[in-house]
Design a protein around this motif. Structure first.
Motif: not given
Length: 283
Positions: A219-225, A229-232
Motif C-alpha cells: 500500500g502506501c504511507a502518509l508522512v505528516k507532522n 501512517v500506513e494504508i494497506n
C-alpha cells in the motif's frame, strides 16, 4: 477544480523478451501506450476530474499519436510541437519474471523553453494542483523552464505536487527544489530512502509538509507532522507493475480534487493502482 500535469511526453513500447537468444528473430505482441506523465493525466481523467497536460512532442507520427490519445481520454491538450527533435520514446523490455529494463530517447522533452511555459501559464494557473516530475530537471533548458513554472504556481497559491522520478535521479539540489517549491511529495520507498538517506521516513517532513510513500503490495504511507501512517491495499497477482506508481499518484490527486482528506485520498490511490494493475499488469 482541476489539475495541470506538466512534464515528459513519451510513447512507450512494451516488448516481452523472455527466452530470446542473440541473432534470432521472434514474433511477439509489442504494445504501444502514451507514456511519461501523460499516464497520470489520463488516469485522473478516467476518475472524472478535469485535467490538462503540458509537454512537448516531435512533429512526427508518434507525436500525433500522443496527442490523439490525450483527446480520446478527455485530457485538455496543451502539448507543444518541436519542429526538429523527435517525440520521446521509451522501450520497455519485460523479462520472464516481470522485471523491466527501460531504454529511452528523451527527444523533445529536453527542449521545453520558458516561452513554452509562458504560452500556457494562464491555463496552468486555472488549476488547483500542478504535478511535476524529477525527470524534467535532468537537462538545463527544461529544468529552468520547469522551475519557472513551479515558482509561478507556488506564488499564485497553486498546490505543487512532485515525484522525484527514480532514486538515482535524486541529487543534492533536489532538496532545495522541494523545500522552495513543493507542497506535497509522491514517491516510492527507494526514492524516499535516497532523499532521507539513513534517517527514517519522518525526516521527509524536513523537506515538505506532506509526503506520500508508495510501498508496492503493502500500500502506501502518509508522512505528516513527523508521523507515519500506513494504508494497506488489496493484493494483485501480476508480474508487470509498469505504471502503477503513476496510477497511484492519479488516484491520490483525484481524491484531493474531490475534497477527500489525506487518508481517503491514499485509499483511492491504492484502489486506482490496483485496478490499473488488474487491467494492464497481466498484459
Amino acid at each position: 477544480m482541476s489539475v495541470a500535469v506538466v512534464g515528459d511526453a513519451f510513447i512507450d513500447l512494451v516488448v516481452p523478451i523472455e527466452n530470446i537468444k542473440p541473432g534470432e528473430t521472434y514474433h511477439r505482441k509489442i504494445l504501444m501506450f502514451a507514456g511519461g506523465l501523460s499516464n497520470v493525466a489520463i488516469e485522473i481523467s478516467k476518475l472524472g476530474e478535469k485535467v490538462r497536460f503540458l509537454g512537448k512532442v516531435g512533429d512526427d507520427p508518434f507525436g500525433r499519436y500522443f496527442k490523439q490519445i490525450l483527446k480520446e481520454n478527455q485530457v485538455e491538450d496543451l502539448t507543444l510541437i518541436d519542429p526538429e527533435l523527435p517525440t520521446g520514446l521509451c522501450v520497455c523490455l519485460v523479462y520472464e519474471d516481470g522485471e523491466r529494463t527501460m531504454i529511452a530517447n528523451r527527444g523533445a522533452n529536453d527542449n521545453i523553453t520558458v516561452e513554452d511555459i509562458k504560452q500556457h501559464i494562464d491555463g496552468i494557473k486555472r488549476s488547483k494542483i500542478a504535478y511535476f516530475s524529477g525527470y524534467s530537471l535532468l537537462k538545463e533548458k527544461t529544468r529552468s523552464s520547469i522551475l519557472f513554472c513551479m515558482k509561478e504556481c507556488r506564488r499564485d497559491g497553486i498546490d505543487v505536487y512532485f515525484n522525484p522520478g527514480a532514486p538515482n535521479l535524486i541529487r543534492e539540489e533536489f532538496s532545495e527544489v522541494i523545500k522552495n517549491y513543493v507542497d506535497a511529495l509522491i514517491l516510492n520507498q527507494d526514492e524516499a530512502m535516497a532523499l532521507c538517506r539513513s534517517e527514517g521516513l519522518q525526516s521527509l517532513n524536513d523537506f515538505v509538509k506532506l509526503a506520500v510513500v508508495t510501498m508496492g503490495p503493502n500500500g502506501c504511507a502518509l508522512v505528516k507532522n513527523r508521523e507515519v501512517v500506513e494504508i494497506n491495499t488489496e493484493k494483485v497477482d501480476v508480474k508487470n507493475t509498469t505504471g502503477a506508481g503513476d496510477a497511484f499518484a492519479a488516484g491520490f490527486i483525484a481524491g484531493k480534487l474531490k475534497g477527500l482528506n489525506d487518508m481517503e485520498s491514499g485509499r483511492l490511490g491504492n484502489e486506482t493502482a490496483a485496478k490499473f494493475l488488474a487491467e494492464r499488469g497481466r498484459i
